[in-house]
Design a protein around this motif. Structure first.
Motif, PDB file in Angstrom:
ATOM      1  N   GLU A  18      46.868  58.180  70.793  1.00  0.00           N
ATOM      2  CA  GLU A  18      46.963  59.324  70.840  1.00  0.00           C
ATOM      3  C   GLU A  18      46.378  59.692  69.310  1.00  0.00           C
ATOM      4  O   GLU A  18      46.238  58.828  68.241  1.00  0.00           O
ATOM      5  CB  GLU A  18      48.347  60.416  71.143  1.00  0.00           C
ATOM      6  N   LYS A  19      45.122  60.794  69.388  1.00  0.00           N
ATOM      7  CA  LYS A  19      44.236  61.061  68.056  1.00  0.00           C
ATOM      8  C   LYS A  19      45.310  61.499  67.441  1.00  0.00           C
ATOM      9  O   LYS A  19      45.994  62.922  67.449  1.00  0.00           O
ATOM     10  CB  LYS A  19      43.002  61.571  68.392  1.00  0.00           C
ATOM     11  N   LYS A  20      45.421  61.003  66.635  1.00  0.00           N
ATOM     12  CA  LYS A  20      46.237  62.285  65.251  1.00  0.00           C
ATOM     13  C   LYS A  20      44.819  63.513  64.396  1.00  0.00           C
ATOM     14  O   LYS A  20      43.974  63.418  64.245  1.00  0.00           O
ATOM     15  CB  LYS A  20      46.797  61.476  63.586  1.00  0.00           C
ATOM     16  N   GLU A  21      46.261  64.308  64.363  1.00  0.00           N
ATOM     17  CA  GLU A  21      44.978  66.021  64.034  1.00  0.00           C
ATOM     18  C   GLU A  21      45.620  66.457  62.141  1.00  0.00           C
ATOM     19  O   GLU A  21      46.422  65.362  62.017  1.00  0.00           O
ATOM     20  CB  GLU A  21      45.785  67.159  64.334  1.00  0.00           C
ATOM     21  N   ARG A  22      43.816  66.130  61.950  1.00  0.00           N
ATOM     22  CA  ARG A  22      43.682  66.166  60.572  1.00  0.00           C
ATOM     23  C   ARG A  22      43.694  67.269  60.666  1.00  0.00           C
ATOM     24  O   ARG A  22      43.287  68.192  61.129  1.00  0.00           O
ATOM     25  CB  ARG A  22      42.928  64.824  59.689  1.00  0.00           C
ATOM     26  N   ALA A  23      44.286  68.166  59.235  1.00  0.00           N
ATOM     27  CA  ALA A  23      43.380  69.243  58.259  1.00  0.00           C
ATOM     28  C   ALA A  23      42.004  69.497  58.118  1.00  0.00           C
ATOM     29  O   ALA A  23      41.868  68.819  57.739  1.00  0.00           O
ATOM     30  CB  ALA A  23      44.885  69.853  57.767  1.00  0.00           C
ATOM     31  N   LEU A  24      41.354  71.186  58.499  1.00  0.00           N
ATOM     32  CA  LEU A  24      40.145  70.541  58.165  1.00  0.00           C
ATOM     33  C   LEU A  24      39.976  71.136  56.770  1.00  0.00           C
ATOM     34  O   LEU A  24      41.113  71.965  56.258  1.00  0.00           O
ATOM     35  CB  LEU A  24      39.199  72.334  58.843  1.00  0.00           C
ATOM     36  N   THR A  25      38.699  70.627  56.182  1.00  0.00           N
ATOM     37  CA  THR A  25      38.798  70.834  55.178  1.00  0.00           C
ATOM     38  C   THR A  25      38.218  72.120  54.521  1.00  0.00           C
ATOM     39  O   THR A  25      37.741  72.799  55.286  1.00  0.00           O
ATOM     40  CB  THR A  25      37.748  69.527  54.126  1.00  0.00           C
TER      41      THR A  25
END
Length: 52
Positions: A18-25
């Motif tokens: 499962e892909k980990k979601e990262r916060a947008l810069t």
């Protein structure tokens, strides 16, 4: 020799990892905002031409 055929159901199959979601810069948010504003502006112009 057997060939592997891809069915349409494989597209909906769960991924192994499962892909980990990262916060947008902040820079990515600005790019997205600019694209959305340009698309909305173009849609308003197209709508004005279409309905005039």
């Amino acid at each position: 020799m057997l060939s592997k055929s891809y069915s349409i159901l494989q597209v909906f199959a769960r991924q192994k990892e499962e892909k980990k979601e990262r916060a947008l810069t902040k820079r990515e948010w600005i790019k997205i905002d600019r694209i959305v504003i340009i698309l909305l502006f173009a849609a308003v112009i197209a709508g004005a031409i279409l309905f005039s």
